[in-house]
Design a protein around this motif. Structure first.
Motif, short mmCIF file in Angstrom:
data_model
loop_
_atom_site.label_atom_id
_atom_site.label_comp_id
_atom_site.label_asym_id
_atom_site.label_seq_id
_atom_site.Cartn_x
_atom_site.Cartn_y
_atom_site.Cartn_z
N GLY A 195 1.79 -10.70 0.66
CA GLY A 195 0.48 -10.41 0.10
C GLY A 195 0.52 -9.22 -0.84
N LEU A 196 1.30 -8.19 -0.49
CA LEU A 196 1.43 -7.01 -1.35
C LEU A 196 2.04 -7.39 -2.70
N ARG A 197 2.97 -8.35 -2.68
CA ARG A 197 3.54 -8.81 -3.95
C ARG A 197 2.46 -9.42 -4.85
N LYS A 198 1.51 -10.11 -4.24
CA LYS A 198 0.43 -10.72 -5.01
C LYS A 198 -0.59 -9.67 -5.47
N VAL A 199 -0.74 -8.60 -4.71
CA VAL A 199 -1.58 -7.48 -5.17
C VAL A 199 -0.95 -6.85 -6.40
N ALA A 200 0.35 -6.59 -6.34
CA ALA A 200 1.05 -5.98 -7.47
C ALA A 200 0.99 -6.87 -8.71
N ALA A 201 0.92 -8.20 -8.49
CA ALA A 201 0.87 -9.12 -9.61
C ALA A 201 -0.55 -9.34 -10.13
N GLY A 202 -1.54 -8.72 -9.48
CA GLY A 202 -2.93 -8.85 -9.93
C GLY A 202 -3.61 -10.13 -9.48
N VAL A 203 -3.00 -10.85 -8.54
CA VAL A 203 -3.57 -12.12 -8.08
C VAL A 203 -4.71 -11.91 -7.10
N THR A 204 -4.58 -10.93 -6.23
CA THR A 204 -5.60 -10.65 -5.23
C THR A 204 -5.74 -9.16 -5.05
N SER A 205 -6.60 -8.74 -4.12
CA SER A 205 -6.84 -7.32 -3.90
C SER A 205 -6.20 -6.86 -2.61
N LEU A 206 -5.98 -5.57 -2.49
CA LEU A 206 -5.40 -4.99 -1.28
C LEU A 206 -6.34 -5.22 -0.10
N GLU A 207 -7.66 -5.14 -0.34
CA GLU A 207 -8.64 -5.36 0.72
C GLU A 207 -8.54 -6.77 1.27
N GLU A 208 -8.33 -7.75 0.40
CA GLU A 208 -8.23 -9.13 0.84
C GLU A 208 -6.96 -9.35 1.66
N VAL A 209 -5.86 -8.75 1.26
CA VAL A 209 -4.61 -8.86 2.03
C VAL A 209 -4.78 -8.24 3.41
N MET A 210 -5.43 -7.08 3.47
CA MET A 210 -5.66 -6.44 4.76
C MET A 210 -6.56 -7.30 5.65
N ARG A 211 -7.57 -7.94 5.06
CA ARG A 211 -8.49 -8.77 5.84
C ARG A 211 -7.77 -9.95 6.48
N VAL A 212 -6.90 -10.60 5.70
CA VAL A 212 -6.28 -11.83 6.17
C VAL A 212 -5.07 -11.57 7.06
N THR A 213 -4.32 -10.51 6.78
CA THR A 213 -3.07 -10.27 7.51
C THR A 213 -3.15 -9.02 8.37
N GLN A 214 -4.34 -8.64 8.79
CA GLN A 214 -4.47 -7.39 9.54
C GLN A 214 -3.73 -7.43 10.88
N ASP A 215 -3.50 -8.66 11.41
CA ASP A 215 -2.75 -8.75 12.66
C ASP A 215 -1.24 -8.60 12.45
N GLN A 216 -0.81 -8.52 11.17
CA GLN A 216 0.62 -8.43 10.88
C GLN A 216 1.09 -6.98 10.71
N GLY A 217 0.13 -6.10 10.37
CA GLY A 217 0.54 -4.73 10.09
C GLY A 217 1.40 -4.66 8.85
N ASN A 218 2.00 -3.53 8.59
CA ASN A 218 2.86 -3.39 7.41
C ASN A 218 4.31 -3.21 7.80
N ALA A 219 4.63 -3.70 9.02
CA ALA A 219 6.01 -3.58 9.48
C ALA A 219 6.91 -4.54 8.74
#
Length: 578
Positions: free
Chosen positions: A554-578
């Protein structure tokens, strides 16, 4: 006022004549010429105005017809918020006449009567109103279902309390009388139009689900758009039984059964789209809750390249699809696009050279060259029973809609070990968690290592609207803390955020893409599984082998301008940033 077309700007053709309503809808791209021809044929059989016929056939919405009518006649469109709160007394006009002819007086001023009308093009009705009132008529275009509700509210006398109690589900009498009463409710023209309007809105809204929920104040309609529920209409509680019964009739369900959940399907053609609606009813304290899942055959993407795969993940996933035997699992929660990914995977395979058989519940989309089997548990056609028969059909590739039980999982493993490629889904949060889930279902670890080729975990993210997304600068500390700095170009610290515009309904997002983590069963994973590793340890082994998590993808897609950091956090919040 919502839409205004001044009278002198009414659309005319080159000969100075106003076009027919159907022709105007074709010109505006609302329907095709084929749709219009179909509607004209239906009109010859059933009569009625062409606009009503088009709505009844599900080709356009009432709103689209009303806007086209405004453009054709050069009139003003009025909506519910423009209606008076109390009935307007106009000498010469009786409530019964207004209700029968679909006319709602809005104001009287300087010898002029402004009135909302369901059929403002009716010259005889206009003349009758002028003669009855002695006033100059200023017609306004109304949406028929909204007008009917307003007229009923303003001019219909409320029934006494006993009648109200007897008119609903407390109806006394035989079951057959009760069923006929429900059928009568569901067959009324306003109810038919209302249900058609609710269903037709999914095309304009790009909705994947319709939620119809009964509460004390009425029937709440909500639409799931890009994975997020959004509020829709509020329907009067008095119509709840009729609306629910109409949907159950369309889905071939038992309308008299209100105590048990039911499932059915509706096939409908809406605005040129072939829609398949999966209907589920659930009894609640205020009535039956109905959810319709929308399967739009025109919108399914059967290309892996268009589904949001990162190039490196897609390359490795293709190697798993190309293997001659073994199990490939796709995991994720309900609504994460697992089945669509499997369909796209099958579409990459050569159906002419390979025997491909699927067993699904239900069969969502029909694939050319693929033998698809529908599970029917009520007659004993379960996943396991279907799989046993499929193996006698000499298949090369088997797709199992979902591994639900131990028997299905064990047959899948045996199929993989005997030279078949098996594709299936599991409900787990992570790719590594699928291995533990198989073990919980009774599959031995040595069989897992011998049969499973890999596990793809998937989620769906909303894409930023390309018209209104806004670039912002992020502090260095935020980039580091979120893990985003790993994927940003050197010296770059700006990303895009959601803003909102008319094109995206002011959500800031339009459409969805996917994020993935791909766990490939290599030697290190085999050793970890055989040694009894749990999901956390297997996840760590996969990370060491180069797997990126859902959050990192998801972070790769944020860097590419496809989505927002907030959206990645919302969808993958159970994954953490490990």
């Amino acid at each position: 006022m919502n839409t205004v077309f001044p009278l002198e700007q009414a659309r005319t053709d080159e000969a100075g004549k106003r076009p027919f309503l159907g022709e105007l809808l074709v010109r505006n791209g609302r329907i095709t010429q084929r749709d219009l021809d179909q509607a004209l044929a239906a009109q010859r059989e059933m009569g009625d105005l062409i606009g009503r016929v088009l709505v009844r056939l599900g080709l356009v919405s009432e709103v689209e017809v009303a806007i086209a009518l405004c453009e054709q006649l050069g009139l003003v469109l009025v909506r519910t918020e423009d209606y008076p709160e109390a009935p307007l007394d106009v000498p010469g006009l009786l409530p019964e006449y207004l209700i029968a002819h679909g006319v709602l007086p809005l104001s009287v001023s300087d010898g002029e009567l402004a009135a909302a009308m369901a059929t403002p093009q009716d010259a005889f009705l206009g003349k009758a109103l002028r003669l009855a009132t002695g006033l100059r008529l200023l017609p306004r275009v109304a949406i028929e279902s909204e007008l009917a509700s307003a007229l009923e509210k303003l001019y219909t006398e409320p029934e006494d309390e006993l009648q109200e109690q007897d008119s609903g589900f407390g109806l006394s009498g035989s079951d057959s009388e009760f069923v006929e009463h429900l059928k009568d409710l569901a067959s009324e023209a306003p109810v038919i139009r209302l249900v058609n309007q609710i269903i037709s809105r999914v095309i304009d809204l790009r909705a994947s689900d319709i939620h119809i929920e009964p509460f004390e104040d009425g029937l709440h309609i909500r639409y799931r758009i890009d994975g997020v529920l959004q509020e829709g209409e509020l329907i009067d509680a008095a119509l709840a039984a009729a609306v629910t019964s109409r949907i159950k009739l369309l889905a071939h369900l038992d309308i008299a059964e209100r105590r048990l959940p039911q499932d059915g399907r509706i096939k409908n053609r809406v605005k040129g789209h072939e829609l398949d609606l999966r209907v589920s009813t659930l009894p609640t304290v205020h009535g039956e809750s109905v959810v319709m899942r929308v399967l739009d055959r025109a919108s399914i993407r059967l290309s892996l390249e268009d589904m949001g795969f990162s190039s490196d993940t897609l390359g490795r996933y293709r190697t798993l699809i190309d293997r001659p035997h073994g199990i490939l699992l796709v995991t994720g929660p309900t609504g994460s696009g697992k089945t669509t990914t499997l369909y796209a995977s099958l579409a990459k395979l050569d159906a002419e050279a390979l025997k491909i058989v699927t067993v699904e519940d239900p069969v969502e989309y029909q694939l050319e060259g693929v033998n698809q089997v529908q599970v029917q548990a009520q007659i004993g056609m379960s996943f396991a029973n279907a799989l046993r028969s499929i193996l006698r059909q000499d298949p090369d590739i088997i797709m199992i809609g979902e591994m639900r039980d131990t028997e299905t999982a064990q047959i899948a493993v045996q199929s993989a070990l005997t030279g078949h490629l098996v594709l299936s889904t599991l409900h787990t949060n992570t790719a590594a968690g699928a291995i533990i889930r198989l073990e919980d279902m009774g599959v031995e670890r040595y069989l897992i290592t011998s049969s499973v080729n890999g596990v793809l975990s998937q989620r769906l993210l909303r894409r930023l609207c390309s018209h209104c997304r806004e670039r912002v600068q992020l502090p260095e500390a935020t980039l580091v803390e979120s893990g985003l700095s790993r994927f940003m170009p050197a010296g770059e610290n700006s990303v895009y955020v959601a803003r909102g515009c008319n094109g995206c309904k002011h959500t800031g997002y339009r459409g969805r893409t996917s994020v993935h983590e791909l766990f490939i069963m290599d030697d290190a994973a085999h050793r970890a599984i055989l040694s009894g590793a749990d999901a956390t340890m297997l996840h760590g082994v996969a990370r060491e082998g180069g797997m990126l998590t859902l959050y990192e993808d998801g972070l790769r897609k944020v860097a590419a301008g496809v989505t927002s950091l907030e959206e990645v956090m919302r969808v993958t919040q159970d994954q953490g940033n490990a």
